[in-house]
Motif scaffolding. Structure first.
Motif, PDB file in Angstrom:
ATOM      1  N   PHE A 231      -5.244  14.051  13.952  1.00  5.19           N
ATOM      2  CA  PHE A 231      -5.260  12.653  14.105  1.00  5.19           C
ATOM      3  C   PHE A 231      -5.139  12.340  12.754  1.00  5.19           C
ATOM      4  N   ASP A 232      -5.572  12.862  11.616  1.00  6.26           N
ATOM      5  CA  ASP A 232      -5.127  12.299  10.247  1.00  6.26           C
ATOM      6  C   ASP A 232      -3.834  12.620   9.707  1.00  6.26           C
ATOM      7  N   ARG A 233      -3.093  13.400  10.263  1.00  4.40           N
ATOM      8  CA  ARG A 233      -1.781  13.782   9.915  1.00  4.40           C
ATOM      9  C   ARG A 233      -0.628  12.934  10.654  1.00  4.40           C
ATOM     10  N   ILE A 234      -1.227  12.688  12.090  1.00  2.00           N
ATOM     11  CA  ILE A 234      -0.344  11.683  12.806  1.00  2.00           C
ATOM     12  C   ILE A 234      -0.379  10.434  11.855  1.00  2.00           C
ATOM     13  N   MET A 235      -1.651   9.873  11.325  1.00  3.74           N
ATOM     14  CA  MET A 235      -1.476   8.575  10.871  1.00  3.74           C
ATOM     15  C   MET A 235      -0.904   8.798   9.644  1.00  3.74           C
ATOM     16  N   THR A 236      -0.837   9.734   8.928  1.00  3.62           N
ATOM     17  CA  THR A 236       0.120   9.906   7.542  1.00  3.62           C
ATOM     18  C   THR A 236       1.265  10.156   7.893  1.00  3.62           C
ATOM     19  N   LEU A 237       2.018  10.595   8.935  1.00  3.58           N
ATOM     20  CA  LEU A 237       3.413  10.569   9.429  1.00  3.58           C
ATOM     21  C   LEU A 237       3.646   9.094   9.604  1.00  3.58           C
ATOM     22  N   HIS A 238       3.078   8.041   9.957  1.00  2.00           N
ATOM     23  CA  HIS A 238       3.231   6.756  10.316  1.00  2.00           C
ATOM     24  C   HIS A 238       2.996   5.685   9.241  1.00  2.00           C
ATOM     25  N   ILE A 239       2.511   6.116   8.141  1.00  4.76           N
ATOM     26  CA  ILE A 239       2.060   5.411   7.152  1.00  4.76           C
ATOM     27  C   ILE A 239       2.716   4.235   6.654  1.00  4.76           C
ATOM     28  N   ASP A 240       4.016   4.607   6.203  1.00  2.00           N
ATOM     29  CA  ASP A 240       5.073   3.580   5.966  1.00  2.00           C
ATOM     30  C   ASP A 240       6.610   3.964   6.121  1.00  2.00           C
ATOM     31  N   HIS A 241       7.297   3.157   6.382  1.00  2.00           N
ATOM     32  CA  HIS A 241       8.716   3.690   6.547  1.00  2.00           C
ATOM     33  C   HIS A 241       9.734   2.640   6.450  1.00  2.00           C
ATOM     34  N   GLY A 242       9.440   2.125   4.951  1.00  2.59           N
ATOM     35  CA  GLY A 242      10.422   1.146   4.349  1.00  2.59           C
ATOM     36  C   GLY A 242      10.662  -0.209   5.052  1.00  2.59           C
ATOM     37  N   GLN A 243      11.789  -0.756   5.237  1.00  2.00           N
ATOM     38  CA  GLN A 243      11.684  -2.113   5.552  1.00  2.00           C
ATOM     39  C   GLN A 243      12.282  -2.415   7.072  1.00  2.00           C
ATOM     40  N   ASN A 244      11.312  -1.686   7.993  1.00  2.74           N
ATOM     41  CA  ASN A 244      11.586  -1.911   9.270  1.00  2.74           C
ATOM     42  C   ASN A 244      11.206  -3.329   9.834  1.00  2.74           C
ATOM     43  N   VAL A 245      11.162  -3.581  11.079  1.00  2.00           N
ATOM     44  CA  VAL A 245      10.899  -4.851  11.252  1.00  2.00           C
ATOM     45  C   VAL A 245       9.440  -5.430  11.153  1.00  2.00           C
ATOM     46  N   SER A 246       8.605  -4.610  11.565  1.00  3.31           N
ATOM     47  CA  SER A 246       7.221  -4.894  11.254  1.00  3.31           C
ATOM     48  C   SER A 246       6.771  -5.300   9.825  1.00  3.31           C
ATOM     49  N   THR A 247       7.188  -4.222   9.015  1.00  2.76           N
ATOM     50  CA  THR A 247       6.999  -4.525   7.406  1.00  2.76           C
ATOM     51  C   THR A 247       7.895  -5.501   7.001  1.00  2.76           C
ATOM     52  N   SER A 248       8.920  -5.863   7.396  1.00  2.43           N
ATOM     53  CA  SER A 248       9.739  -6.953   6.913  1.00  2.43           C
ATOM     54  C   SER A 248       9.098  -8.520   7.305  1.00  2.43           C
ATOM     55  N   THR A 249       8.541  -8.305   8.401  1.00  2.00           N
ATOM     56  CA  THR A 249       7.717  -9.628   8.952  1.00  2.00           C
ATOM     57  C   THR A 249       6.485  -9.640   8.043  1.00  2.00           C
ATOM     58  N   VAL A 250       5.961  -8.634   7.745  1.00  4.82           N
ATOM     59  CA  VAL A 250       4.456  -8.600   7.037  1.00  4.82           C
ATOM     60  C   VAL A 250       5.158  -9.412   5.562  1.00  4.82           C
ATOM     61  N   ARG A 251       6.231  -8.866   4.982  1.00 11.25           N
ATOM     62  CA  ARG A 251       6.474  -9.504   3.629  1.00 11.25           C
ATOM     63  C   ARG A 251       7.217 -10.885   3.714  1.00 11.25           C
ATOM     64  N   MET A 252       7.586 -11.217   5.079  1.00 12.34           N
ATOM     65  CA  MET A 252       8.372 -12.417   5.204  1.00 12.34           C
ATOM     66  C   MET A 252       7.278 -13.354   5.250  1.00 12.34           C
ATOM     67  N   ALA A 253       6.267 -13.145   6.339  1.00 15.37           N
ATOM     68  CA  ALA A 253       4.990 -14.163   6.320  1.00 15.37           C
ATOM     69  C   ALA A 253       4.291 -14.210   4.832  1.00 15.37           C
ATOM     70  N   GLY A 254       4.381 -13.001   4.167  1.00 17.80           N
ATOM     71  CA  GLY A 254       3.267 -13.188   2.967  1.00 17.80           C
ATOM     72  C   GLY A 254       4.113 -13.909   1.820  1.00 17.80           C
TER      73      GLY A 254
END
Length: 444
Positions: A231-254
């Motif tokens: 489970f720890d490794r699964i989370m590590t594989l998903h921890i960040d992935h550049g400027q995808n739609v959710s990350t871009s949304t976080v930045r835009m809202a912020g």
């Protein structure tokens, strides 16, 4: 490409009066691609760039995550994701994203202790869940309760760009990473009418989440180290992935200065979509639809038929053109978990492996670079662990939280202004409202 920033590109815009020249400087990063600084394009020419989906547009500069889609490479602060996944824990990689370097042993001990301390929620948060229907989607509960946490932590109205110290930002980042597993586990248990379980100070980050999911009051619960590590490794594989739609949304809202709980709640909402965080759930739906290995050829024929909307879920990626570097790791984790649980004969695994074999050997899929991605095996793992498909995107959100808060923190500390994309208007040109006809019975 070291001299790229000194170069200035010049175009003769023949469609403008007099064919004016526009001069745009280069913008260089540590690794390719390099960029063209378009910020003065409109001021110089009255024109805007047009790039729906932002496939050729860099919205920011970031030192967090690098993706080379052609080579199938993913780096976090320069470290390959394969090495981080094999040798480091999720909290270590979270610290890396937040602070730029991997923590030493003493720093990691403090960080893990801080995560344990902050994993508890205000008691009033329990009451929020009572406002949801029991059959509510857990992403709805996560999104709503997460945004509500802002009322318990910090000044809700403070402009995060100017009126908040670096220490306060670090504290909010810590709180978000620590509290997300508790919110996720409570959403799961509320939907099943189970008692809500508090965090344990004795368990690591991943083990604590499994504890809050599966333990029961009055019964001893012992973590399975194989499942905790998986489970720890699964989370590590998903921890960040550049400027995808959710990350871009976080930045835009912020960029508006709003508090980070609201920013991450916006990211959760964006992640909810089946084209983003819901992809692993769609893989299981596809496997259920196929049913048996014998029915794979007929399903593949539908995929090849341009007139048929059937898609091969869990294959291909908008960024990766050769391989998803996370997919092979997820496949190995899948086999480890199924071996541990005695579920090697899982029918979904047999289907998945045959689909993978066909896709890697069939020219139709090879020519279109439809290779397995990270979502292909993750759903099989989570289901084998007893986690329902409605929770898959919730766990994706928990894993991605460290990346989101690191991206938010980087954006705020860069001094970036508020995001305000341009548009190309395609509606009617200016026109006058026609006079109204006299209305019967209305006095002047």
């Amino acid at each position: 490409m070291a001299d790229f920033p000194q170069k200035t590109l010049e175009w003769q815009l023949r469609s403008t009066p007099g064919g004016m020249a526009v001069r745009l400087p280069g913008r260089s990063g540590t690794l390719p691609p390099q960029g063209i600084d378009m910020r003065t394009l409109h001021r110089q020419s009255g024109l805007v760039s047009f790039d729906p989906g932002f496939g050729s547009t860099a919205s920011c500069e970031s030192a967090l995550t690098y993706i080379d889609g052609e080579r199938g490479e993913l780096l976090h602060r320069g470290y390959p994701v394969e090495q981080l996944c094999q040798h480091k824990t999720y909290p270590e990689v979270a610290w890396l994203l937040l602070h730029g370097e991997l923590p030493d042993a003493a720093t990691l001990d403090r960080f893990n202790s801080d995560l344990s301390r902050e994993a508890f929620l205000h008691e009033q948060v329990r009451n929020f869940f009572n406002g949801f229907r029991r059959d509510s989607h857990p992403m709805a509960m996560l999104c709503g309760t997460l945004a509500a946490l802002s009322s318990f932590h910090g000044d809700q109205t403070a402009d995060q760009r100017h009126r908040v110290t670096a220490e306060e930002r670090d504290l909010r980042a810590l709180q978000l990473i620590a509290k997300m597993p508790t919110l996720a586990a409570w959403a799961y248990r509320y939907g099943r009418g189970l008692p809500l379980i508090y965090p344990s100070a004795e368990l690591p980050y991943a083990g604590n989440m499994l504890h809050m999911l599966f333990s029961m009051p009055g019964r001893e619960w012992k973590p399975n180290p194989v499942l905790v590590r998986a489970f720890d490794r699964i989370m590590t594989l998903h921890i960040d992935h550049g400027q995808n739609v959710s990350t871009s949304t976080v930045r835009m809202a912020g960029s508006s200065g709003v508090n980070p709980f609201a920013c991450v709640a916006a990211g959760v909402a964006a992640l909810w979509g089946p084209a983003h965080g819901g992809a692993n759930e769609a893989v299981l739906d596809m496997l259920d639809e196929i049913g048996t290995v014998e029915r794979i050829p007929a399903y593949m024929a539908r995929v090849r038929d341009r007139a048929d909307p059937t898609r091969l879920m869990g294959f291909g990626h908008r960024i990766y053109r050769s391989k998803d570097p996370r997919a092979a790791l997820m496949r190995a984790i899948c086999h480890e978990v199924l071996d541990e649980l005695g579920a090697r004969n899982d029918p979904h695994l047999a289907l998945a492996m045959e689909l993978e074999r066909i896709a890697l050997e069939d020219d139709y899929f090879v020519n279109r670079k439809l290779y397995p991605n990270v979502d292909f095996y993750s759903g099989i793992i989570l289901r084998a662990m007893g986690i329902p498909s409605s929770m898959f995107t919730v766990f994706f959100a928990v894993a991605r939280t460290a990346g989101w808060v690191a991206q938010w923190k980087e954006m705020v500390e860069s001094g970036a202004g508020i995001a305000r994309p341009r548009q190309i208007y395609t509606g009617p040109a200016r026109r006058d409202v026609p006079p109204s006809a006299p209305r019967t019975g209305v006095q002047s």
